[in-house]
Design an enzyme around this catalytic site. Structure first.
Site, PDB file in Angstrom:
ATOM      1  N   LYS A 112      -9.676  -3.057  -0.868  1.00 54.03           N
ATOM      2  CA  LYS A 112      -9.844  -1.801  -0.124  1.00 54.03           C
ATOM      3  C   LYS A 112     -11.330  -1.412  -0.007  1.00 54.03           C
ATOM      4  O   LYS A 112     -12.185  -1.951  -0.723  1.00 54.03           O
ATOM      5  CB  LYS A 112      -9.055  -0.700  -0.837  1.00 54.03           C
ATOM      6  CG  LYS A 112      -7.528  -0.887  -0.778  1.00 54.03           C
ATOM      7  CD  LYS A 112      -6.834   0.278  -1.491  1.00 54.03           C
ATOM      8  CE  LYS A 112      -5.329   0.219  -1.369  1.00 54.03           C
ATOM      9  NZ  LYS A 112      -4.690   1.399  -2.026  1.00 54.03           N
TER      10      LYS A 112
ATOM     11  N   GLU B   6       4.133  -7.426   6.056  1.00 48.50           N
ATOM     12  CA  GLU B   6       2.691  -7.145   5.962  1.00 48.50           C
ATOM     13  C   GLU B   6       1.850  -8.364   6.353  1.00 48.50           C
ATOM     14  O   GLU B   6       0.795  -8.214   6.980  1.00 48.50           O
ATOM     15  CB  GLU B   6       2.345  -6.676   4.542  1.00 48.50           C
ATOM     16  CG  GLU B   6       2.955  -5.311   4.232  1.00 48.50           C
ATOM     17  CD  GLU B   6       2.652  -4.808   2.825  1.00 48.50           C
ATOM     18  OE1 GLU B   6       3.073  -3.684   2.504  1.00 48.50           O
ATOM     19  OE2 GLU B   6       2.001  -5.528   2.043  1.00 48.50           O
TER      20      GLU B   6
ATOM     21  N   ASN C 236      -8.229   2.938  -5.401  1.00 48.22           N
ATOM     22  CA  ASN C 236      -7.756   2.052  -6.475  1.00 48.22           C
ATOM     23  C   ASN C 236      -7.964   0.565  -6.174  1.00 48.22           C
ATOM     24  O   ASN C 236      -7.312  -0.294  -6.738  1.00 48.22           O
ATOM     25  CB  ASN C 236      -6.302   2.381  -6.834  1.00 48.22           C
ATOM     26  CG  ASN C 236      -5.379   2.252  -5.648  1.00 48.22           C
ATOM     27  OD1 ASN C 236      -5.778   1.755  -4.585  1.00 48.22           O
ATOM     28  ND2 ASN C 236      -4.139   2.671  -5.807  1.00 48.22           N
TER      29      ASN C 236
ATOM     30  N   HIS D 222      -4.624  -3.357  -2.572  1.00 47.17           N
ATOM     31  CA  HIS D 222      -3.227  -3.193  -2.147  1.00 47.17           C
ATOM     32  C   HIS D 222      -2.494  -4.494  -2.420  1.00 47.17           C
ATOM     33  O   HIS D 222      -3.075  -5.574  -2.284  1.00 47.17           O
ATOM     34  CB  HIS D 222      -3.153  -2.902  -0.641  1.00 47.17           C
ATOM     35  CG  HIS D 222      -1.755  -3.050  -0.090  1.00 47.17           C
ATOM     36  ND1 HIS D 222      -0.837  -2.019  -0.146  1.00 47.17           N
ATOM     37  CD2 HIS D 222      -1.107  -4.124   0.450  1.00 47.17           C
ATOM     38  CE1 HIS D 222       0.320  -2.461   0.356  1.00 47.17           C
ATOM     39  NE2 HIS D 222       0.181  -3.728   0.730  1.00 47.17           N
TER      40      HIS D 222
ATOM     41  N   TYR E 134       0.722   1.768   6.892  1.00 46.68           N
ATOM     42  CA  TYR E 134       1.247   2.612   5.801  1.00 46.68           C
ATOM     43  C   TYR E 134       2.384   3.527   6.265  1.00 46.68           C
ATOM     44  O   TYR E 134       2.634   4.552   5.644  1.00 46.68           O
ATOM     45  CB  TYR E 134       0.110   3.436   5.200  1.00 46.68           C
ATOM     46  CG  TYR E 134      -0.636   2.771   4.052  1.00 46.68           C
ATOM     47  CD1 TYR E 134       0.047   2.183   2.978  1.00 46.68           C
ATOM     48  CD2 TYR E 134      -2.036   2.778   4.007  1.00 46.68           C
ATOM     49  CE1 TYR E 134      -0.640   1.598   1.920  1.00 46.68           C
ATOM     50  CE2 TYR E 134      -2.723   2.195   2.946  1.00 46.68           C
ATOM     51  CZ  TYR E 134      -2.013   1.614   1.907  1.00 46.68           C
ATOM     52  OH  TYR E 134      -2.693   1.047   0.843  1.00 46.68           O
TER      53      TYR E 134
HETATM   54  N1  UDP Z   1      -1.923   7.109  -3.060  1.00 49.72           N
HETATM   55  C1  UDP Z   1      -2.647   8.292  -3.120  1.00 49.72           C
HETATM   56  N2  UDP Z   1      -2.106   9.356  -3.816  1.00 49.72           N
HETATM   57  C2  UDP Z   1      -0.919   9.267  -4.466  1.00 49.72           C
HETATM   58  C3  UDP Z   1      -0.196   8.060  -4.394  1.00 49.72           C
HETATM   59  C4  UDP Z   1      -0.729   7.008  -3.684  1.00 49.72           C
HETATM   60  O1  UDP Z   1      -3.720   8.391  -2.556  1.00 49.72           O
HETATM   61  O2  UDP Z   1      -0.506  10.251  -5.086  1.00 49.72           O
HETATM   62  C5  UDP Z   1      -2.484   5.987  -2.292  1.00 49.72           C
HETATM   63  C6  UDP Z   1      -3.030   4.878  -3.188  1.00 49.72           C
HETATM   64  O3  UDP Z   1      -4.198   4.351  -2.575  1.00 49.72           O
HETATM   65  C7  UDP Z   1      -1.924   3.852  -3.178  1.00 49.72           C
HETATM   66  C8  UDP Z   1      -1.379   3.998  -1.748  1.00 49.72           C
HETATM   67  O4  UDP Z   1      -1.459   5.403  -1.500  1.00 49.72           O
HETATM   68  O5  UDP Z   1      -2.409   2.564  -3.476  1.00 49.72           O
HETATM   69  C9  UDP Z   1       0.041   3.541  -1.537  1.00 49.72           C
HETATM   70  O6  UDP Z   1       0.870   4.157  -2.498  1.00 49.72           O
HETATM   71  P1  UDP Z   1       1.976   3.336  -3.275  1.00 49.72           P
HETATM   72  O7  UDP Z   1       2.841   4.311  -3.983  1.00 49.72           O
HETATM   73  O8  UDP Z   1       2.620   2.363  -2.352  1.00 49.72           O
HETATM   74  O9  UDP Z   1       1.112   2.569  -4.401  1.00 49.72           O
HETATM   75  P2  UDP Z   1       0.743   1.028  -4.566  1.00 49.72           P
HETATM   76  O10 UDP Z   1       1.901   0.220  -4.027  1.00 49.72           O
HETATM   77  O11 UDP Z   1      -0.521   0.790  -3.811  1.00 49.72           O
HETATM   78  O12 UDP Z   1       0.554   0.847  -6.049  1.00 49.72           O
HETATM   79 MG    MG Z   2       2.878   0.328  -2.225  1.00 51.10          MG
END
Ligand code: UDP
Ligand code: MG
Length: 136
Positions: A12, A129, A115, A118, A52
């Site tokens: 990212k 994807e 974070n 992805h 997303y």
């Molecule tokens: N995210 C965020 N706030 C939250 C939860 C998620 O900004 O409270 C963002 C974060 O960058 C995350 C992405 O949204 O990686 C997608 O969320 P998901 O729950 O799918 O997490 P991931 O699969 O990336 O662990």
């Molecule tokens: Mg996710």
């Protein structure tokens, strides 16, 4: 029985802007992943929104799409036995604060939104994807 899978990984913008892509790719390779395809791109906001779409109703959706389209990203197809789960394990928890020692998000993640990586969350979503970024 072997179960070689493919999963989609994205480095990212927060990690790209700190030039962490080389170190993160090494972590994939040390964990046994093969990087089958990769490309560095920048998404338009509407493309991030499409990618997303599952998070459309979440309060963080708009900021998330702004962020993902804010700078270059590295998109990769990773291959390994049980690649989807294995990559989720190597990435660590969504919130770097909760991520285990030795994971990418523990090492490089800044916050729950920044974070660093992805990874697809299921084999079906990995296919969707991968097709999103590497149609041909
Ligand atoms: N995210 C965020 N706030 C939250 C939860 C998620 O900004 O409270 C963002 C974060 O960058 C995350 C992405 O949204 O990686 C997608 O969320 P998901 O729950 O799918 O997490 P991931 O699969 O990336 O662990
Ligand atoms: Mg996710």
């Amino acid at each position: 029985m072997s179960n070689i899978e493919q999963t989609l990984s994205i480095i990212k913008p927060d990690a790209m802007e700190r030039s962490l892509d080389g170190e993160i790719k090494l972590m994939f390779e040390k964990d046994g992943f093969k990087i089958a395809k990769e490309k560095k791109i920048q998404l338009a906001k509407h493309e991030a929104e499409q990618f997303y779409k599952v998070h459309e109703t979440k309060p963080f959706y708009n900021d998330l799409c702004e962020y993902l389209s804010s700078g270059p990203i590295m998109v990769m197809i990773l291959e390994k036995e049980n690649a989807v789960l294995s990559n989720r394990k190597l990435m660590g928890a969504t919130n770097p604060k909760d991520a285990e020692e030795g994971t990418i998000r523990k090492k490089f993640g800044i916050s729950i939104d920044k974070n660093s990586v992805h990874g697809s969350d299921s084999v079906d979503n990995a296919k969707i994807e991968i097709n999103f970024f590497f149609k041909n």
